[in-house]
Design a protein around this motif. Structure first.
Motif, PDB file in Angstrom:
ATOM      1  N   VAL A 162      42.764   5.203 -21.676  1.00 61.45           N
ATOM      2  CA  VAL A 162      42.064   4.420 -20.803  1.00 61.45           C
ATOM      3  C   VAL A 162      42.727   4.245 -19.359  1.00 61.45           C
ATOM      4  CG1 VAL A 162      40.505   2.371 -20.196  1.00 61.45           C
ATOM      5  CG2 VAL A 162      40.568   3.829 -22.614  1.00 61.45           C
ATOM      6  N   ALA A 163      43.859   3.544 -19.498  1.00 59.50           N
ATOM      7  CA  ALA A 163      44.809   3.251 -18.717  1.00 59.50           C
ATOM      8  C   ALA A 163      45.121   4.608 -17.470  1.00 59.50           C
ATOM      9  CB  ALA A 163      45.991   2.568 -19.011  1.00 59.50           C
ATOM     10  N   GLU A 164      45.382   5.525 -18.247  1.00 56.66           N
ATOM     11  CA  GLU A 164      45.722   6.594 -17.324  1.00 56.66           C
ATOM     12  C   GLU A 164      44.220   7.124 -16.429  1.00 56.66           C
ATOM     13  OE1 GLU A 164      47.462   9.326 -15.444  1.00 56.66           O
ATOM     14  OE2 GLU A 164      48.551   8.241 -16.874  1.00 56.66           O
ATOM     15  N   PHE A 165      43.024   6.780 -17.029  1.00 47.48           N
ATOM     16  CA  PHE A 165      41.763   7.314 -16.219  1.00 47.48           C
ATOM     17  C   PHE A 165      41.784   6.214 -15.259  1.00 47.48           C
ATOM     18  CE2 PHE A 165      37.530   5.454 -15.859  1.00 47.48           C
ATOM     19  CZ  PHE A 165      36.936   6.628 -15.173  1.00 47.48           C
ATOM     20  N   PHE A 166      41.940   4.926 -15.325  1.00 45.20           N
ATOM     21  CA  PHE A 166      41.907   3.984 -14.141  1.00 45.20           C
ATOM     22  C   PHE A 166      43.104   4.067 -13.200  1.00 45.20           C
ATOM     23  CE2 PHE A 166      38.717   2.133 -17.040  1.00 45.20           C
ATOM     24  CZ  PHE A 166      37.706   1.807 -16.048  1.00 45.20           C
ATOM     25  N   GLY A 172      33.920  -3.183 -21.955  1.00 49.75           N
ATOM     26  CA  GLY A 172      33.370  -2.364 -20.974  1.00 49.75           C
ATOM     27  C   GLY A 172      34.042  -1.080 -20.394  1.00 49.75           C
ATOM     28  N   TYR A 173      35.216  -1.521 -20.007  1.00 47.04           N
ATOM     29  CA  TYR A 173      36.271  -0.738 -19.345  1.00 47.04           C
ATOM     30  C   TYR A 173      36.376   0.551 -20.225  1.00 47.04           C
ATOM     31  CZ  TYR A 173      37.176  -3.906 -15.589  1.00 47.04           C
ATOM     32  OH  TYR A 173      37.357  -4.578 -14.287  1.00 47.04           O
ATOM     33  N   ALA A 174      36.512   0.565 -21.264  1.00 46.80           N
ATOM     34  CA  ALA A 174      36.670   1.533 -22.189  1.00 46.80           C
ATOM     35  C   ALA A 174      35.616   2.502 -22.117  1.00 46.80           C
ATOM     36  CB  ALA A 174      37.132   1.068 -23.719  1.00 46.80           C
ATOM     37  N   VAL A 175      34.397   1.757 -22.302  1.00 44.96           N
ATOM     38  CA  VAL A 175      33.235   2.819 -22.238  1.00 44.96           C
ATOM     39  C   VAL A 175      32.972   3.592 -20.885  1.00 44.96           C
ATOM     40  CG1 VAL A 175      30.486   2.608 -22.241  1.00 44.96           C
ATOM     41  CG2 VAL A 175      31.700   1.030 -23.860  1.00 44.96           C
ATOM     42  N   GLU A 176      33.488   2.848 -19.638  1.00 45.56           N
ATOM     43  CA  GLU A 176      33.423   3.742 -18.753  1.00 45.56           C
ATOM     44  C   GLU A 176      34.324   4.793 -18.602  1.00 45.56           C
ATOM     45  OE1 GLU A 176      31.275   3.397 -15.877  1.00 45.56           O
ATOM     46  OE2 GLU A 176      30.150   2.547 -17.590  1.00 45.56           O
ATOM     47  N   ALA A 177      35.337   4.683 -19.070  1.00 47.16           N
ATOM     48  CA  ALA A 177      36.389   5.686 -19.239  1.00 47.16           C
ATOM     49  C   ALA A 177      36.099   6.942 -20.106  1.00 47.16           C
ATOM     50  CB  ALA A 177      37.806   5.263 -19.684  1.00 47.16           C
TER      51      ALA A 177
END
Length: 300
Positions: free
Chosen positions: A148-152, A247-252
């Motif tokens: 997830v961090a890499e996505f953001f 929610g941030y994980a859902v978006e990723a």
């Protein structure tokens, strides 16, 4: 959904018609004074089995959500009005999003029982097409956190380019500009802490997580998954666990196939909720208020 049909014990049937009246699909009917069932059209809701006073109607298959490892349900029906509304409201108001956990692992049987509790939720046309990807260790949660961090990191790098976000806004796509305004600074700070010493501003130290998704074919998959998630949140609270929706994980997971692949989600499977789980390292002493919502009443 696999085709199913009610099984009828003709000798036990009392002919009361309760099952016929409740069947939402019109599968059951009387013909020649005998209860009969069509072999197609059944959605497997089980109303017929649940209402029959003689136990003459059953559905094939086992009830996976009836057998728990860490909970001892009585198997009794709680009728409308048969449970304390006060106790229910106390439970609803007591559960809070937890953002501080101990390092204690959540036992596997408890995680499975949470999924069993989740699938007692209603689903559109009884499709039950939800999926549960259970991350059973802190290491697995951290692995998802890195994906997830890499996505953001990629999203922030794109949002940091004024010509990109402004150009997209000019053609009516304001998502990146809105993200830059509302989330870019806090995400950048969280990523810096993660890269420096693995400070976890995403899962907050949770030692387990459940990704709730859906297979294709459900009539209202997002609603189904979120109802299952609420069941899980409440059940977890009664089991002494803390929870938080991420929610941030859902978006990723929704927007980057690489994040979904990191936890083994196949193509075509949608993600609707991510629940962080763990032993809470905080004790809340009282409920807090909720804002008054907009409520409309119509009498005719």
């Amino acid at each position: 959904m696999e085709a199913i049909a009610p099984r009828i014990d003709a000798e036990a049937c009392q002919g009361c018609g309760a099952c016929v009246a409740l069947c939402p699909s019109g599968v059951l009917a009387f013909a020649g004074g005998r209860l009969v069932a069509r072999q197609t059209g059944c959605i497997g809701c089980g109303h017929c089995e649940a209402v029959c006073p003689a136990g003459a109607v059953t559905l094939p298959g086992d009830d996976w959500a009836a057998s728990f490892s860490t909970i001892a349900p009585t198997g009794q029906i709680v009728p409308p009005g048969g449970f304390s509304p006060a106790m229910l409201v106390d439970l609803l108001r007591s559960r809070r999003s937890c953002r501080r956990y101990t390092g204690e692992a959540v036992p596997g049987p408890m995680l499975e029982d949470l999924v069993r509790a989740a699938v007692t939720a209603p689903s559109g046309t009884n499709s039950q097409a939800w999926t549960f990807t259970v991350l059973t260790s802190r290491a697995a949660v951290m692995s998802l956190g890195e994906a997830v961090a890499e996505f953001f990191r990629r999203v922030n790098a794109l949002a940091a380019r004024p010509y990109v976000r402004k150009g997209l806004a000019l053609i009516g796509r304001r998502e990146l500009a809105d993200y830059y305004r509302d989330h870019y600074p806090s995400v950048a700070a969280a990523l810096a802490e993660w890269d420096r010493d693995r400070t976890d501003r995403l899962f907050h130290g949770a030692t387990a997580a459940v990704v709730i998704g859906s297979r294709p074919g459900a009539s209202c998959p997002a609603e189904d998954a979120l109802l299952a998630a609420q069941n899980m949140l409440l059940a977890a609270h009664t089991m002494g666990l803390g929870t938080c929706l991420i929610g941030y994980a859902v978006e990723a997971l929704r927007h980057d196939r690489r994040v979904a692949a990191a936890i083994g989600l196949p193509k075509g499977e949608a993600v609707h909720a991510v629940v962080a789980l763990g032993r809470p390292d905080v004790e809340f002493l009282r409920p807090t208020g909720r804002r008054r919502p907009l409520v409309r009443y119509k009498t005719a």
